[in-house]
Each structure stands twice: as C-alpha cells, then as structure tokens.
Design a protein around this motif. Sequence first.
Motif, short mmCIF file in Angstrom:
data_model
loop_
_atom_site.label_atom_id
_atom_site.label_comp_id
_atom_site.label_asym_id
_atom_site.label_seq_id
_atom_site.Cartn_x
_atom_site.Cartn_y
_atom_site.Cartn_z
N LEU A 183 8.87 9.85 -1.19
CA LEU A 183 8.73 11.26 -0.85
C LEU A 183 7.95 12.00 -1.93
N LEU A 184 8.17 11.62 -3.20
CA LEU A 184 7.44 12.26 -4.29
C LEU A 184 5.97 11.86 -4.32
N PHE A 185 5.73 10.56 -4.09
CA PHE A 185 4.39 10.03 -4.33
C PHE A 185 3.75 9.40 -3.10
N LYS A 186 4.26 9.70 -1.92
CA LYS A 186 3.84 8.98 -0.71
C LYS A 186 2.35 9.07 -0.40
N GLU A 187 1.72 10.11 -0.80
CA GLU A 187 0.29 10.24 -0.52
C GLU A 187 -0.58 10.00 -1.75
N SER A 188 0.05 9.53 -2.83
CA SER A 188 -0.74 9.29 -4.05
C SER A 188 -1.61 8.07 -3.86
N GLU A 189 -2.72 8.04 -4.54
CA GLU A 189 -3.65 6.91 -4.43
C GLU A 189 -3.02 5.63 -4.93
N ALA A 190 -2.12 5.73 -5.91
CA ALA A 190 -1.45 4.52 -6.44
C ALA A 190 -0.62 3.83 -5.35
N VAL A 191 0.08 4.61 -4.55
CA VAL A 191 0.89 4.03 -3.47
C VAL A 191 -0.03 3.52 -2.35
N LEU A 192 -0.99 4.32 -1.96
CA LEU A 192 -1.88 3.93 -0.86
C LEU A 192 -2.74 2.72 -1.22
N ALA A 193 -3.02 2.53 -2.49
CA ALA A 193 -3.83 1.40 -2.92
C ALA A 193 -3.11 0.07 -2.73
N LYS A 194 -1.80 0.09 -2.56
CA LYS A 194 -1.03 -1.14 -2.35
C LYS A 194 -1.13 -1.65 -0.91
N ALA A 195 -1.56 -0.81 0.01
CA ALA A 195 -1.60 -1.18 1.42
C ALA A 195 -2.38 -2.47 1.69
N PRO A 196 -3.56 -2.69 1.09
CA PRO A 196 -4.25 -3.96 1.34
C PRO A 196 -3.44 -5.18 0.90
N GLU A 197 -2.69 -5.05 -0.20
CA GLU A 197 -1.84 -6.16 -0.64
C GLU A 197 -0.76 -6.47 0.38
N TRP A 198 -0.17 -5.43 0.98
CA TRP A 198 0.88 -5.64 1.98
C TRP A 198 0.31 -6.33 3.22
N VAL A 199 -0.87 -5.90 3.64
CA VAL A 199 -1.50 -6.52 4.81
C VAL A 199 -1.82 -7.98 4.50
N ASP A 200 -2.38 -8.24 3.32
CA ASP A 200 -2.68 -9.63 2.93
C ASP A 200 -1.42 -10.48 2.89
N SER A 201 -0.35 -9.91 2.36
CA SER A 201 0.91 -10.65 2.28
C SER A 201 1.41 -11.02 3.67
N LEU A 202 1.34 -10.08 4.60
CA LEU A 202 1.77 -10.38 5.97
C LEU A 202 0.84 -11.41 6.61
N ALA A 203 -0.45 -11.26 6.39
CA ALA A 203 -1.43 -12.19 6.98
C ALA A 203 -1.29 -13.60 6.40
N ASN A 204 -0.75 -13.73 5.20
CA ASN A 204 -0.50 -15.04 4.62
C ASN A 204 0.72 -15.72 5.23
N GLN A 205 1.55 -14.92 5.91
CA GLN A 205 2.77 -15.46 6.49
C GLN A 205 2.73 -15.55 8.01
N LEU A 206 1.93 -14.70 8.63
CA LEU A 206 1.82 -14.68 10.10
C LEU A 206 0.35 -14.61 10.49
N PRO A 207 0.00 -15.21 11.63
CA PRO A 207 -1.40 -15.12 12.06
C PRO A 207 -1.71 -13.71 12.60
N LEU A 208 -2.73 -13.07 12.01
CA LEU A 208 -3.16 -11.73 12.43
C LEU A 208 -4.63 -11.76 12.79
N THR A 209 -5.00 -11.03 13.83
CA THR A 209 -6.42 -10.92 14.15
C THR A 209 -7.09 -10.09 13.05
#
Length: 166
Positions: free
Chosen positions: A43-69
């Motif tokens: 809630l404090l930092f939800k729109e900060s660039e530091a938090v948003l910059a992690k999004a590609p890592e989360w997608v990569d992590s999921l794509a390493n575990q499940l097949p994604l288009t």
Amino acid sequence: MLARLVDGTLTKLDSPLFAFDNLFDVIVTQDQVYALNQRNFELLFKESEAVLAKAPEWVDSLANQLPLTEAGQIALLESLRSNSVYRRKMHSLLRRPYIRTLTPTKLKAKMKLHGLDAKTLMPGGELDFSAENIKEILLLLNEDFFQGDFSMDQYAAGTKQRMVIG
C-alpha cells in the motif's frame, strides 16, 4: 529512521514520536528495508518503480514452471505492472509448492471442473494470459475457486485463510 504516513506520503520524523503500538509494518535502516507486513508495504510503495521493476522476474519465474505463450507473458507483465491485486495473487501463487507439480493435463482438468474454457485459456497446451482472462487464470492457479457445498455454485475467494478443524 522514524517516519509516519500522512496523506499517502511517507514523511521522515525529525523528533521522537510517542505512541503505543507493538506492530510495525516496515523497518528502515541505513542499509536495508524490512517489510514485516507485505500488504501494508505494498500500500505504501505499490506504484513505486522498485516494486514494478520486479514484475518481469515474477513472469519469468512463472514461465519457468508453467508453459506460457509469448503473448500471454506480455499480457501478464502489463497486468502486473498496472494492478496491485494481480501482483498480490502472483506473489501468493509463486510461493505455493504445488505450482511446480502442475502440468497442462492437470490444468485443463481443473479448468473443466470450474467451468473454464481450456481451449481458450491454454491453446496448444500453453497458458495464454490476456486482459480478458487474467483474473480467471490467476484465481485458478492460486486455488481461489471453490464450490458451494449445497448449491454447488462456483465462487471465487477474495481472501484465503486456512481453517484447522478439530
């Protein structure tokens, strides 16, 4: 450093604050930031660039575990960068040990059980996130669907708390 949240901004306190509280959401030292309450931290930092910059890592992590288009990965990334609810769901599901055990066959079976169209959500055996279906896929992956015991209606949980019975 002591700080307080006023009108949605974090303000450094230059003088001691007298308050009775045994709960801390965030501790900031000269070298580290410790988030003790993830929801309040977001809630404090939800729109900060530091938090948003992690999004590609989360997608990569999921794509390493499940097949994604490829298109699904892009759609998921855009959604995570713009929606804090989806980010919380993603954090939750990436911490679940069962995610590594999921296969396209298991996913399709659960989609059918919950009335979801596997042909649309998993063309060619890969999860295909889109703006129209991201909520459904995240609810499914995070085990947020359930069926009423008596009505047999399908529901989606807003929050989850494990129950210990007995």
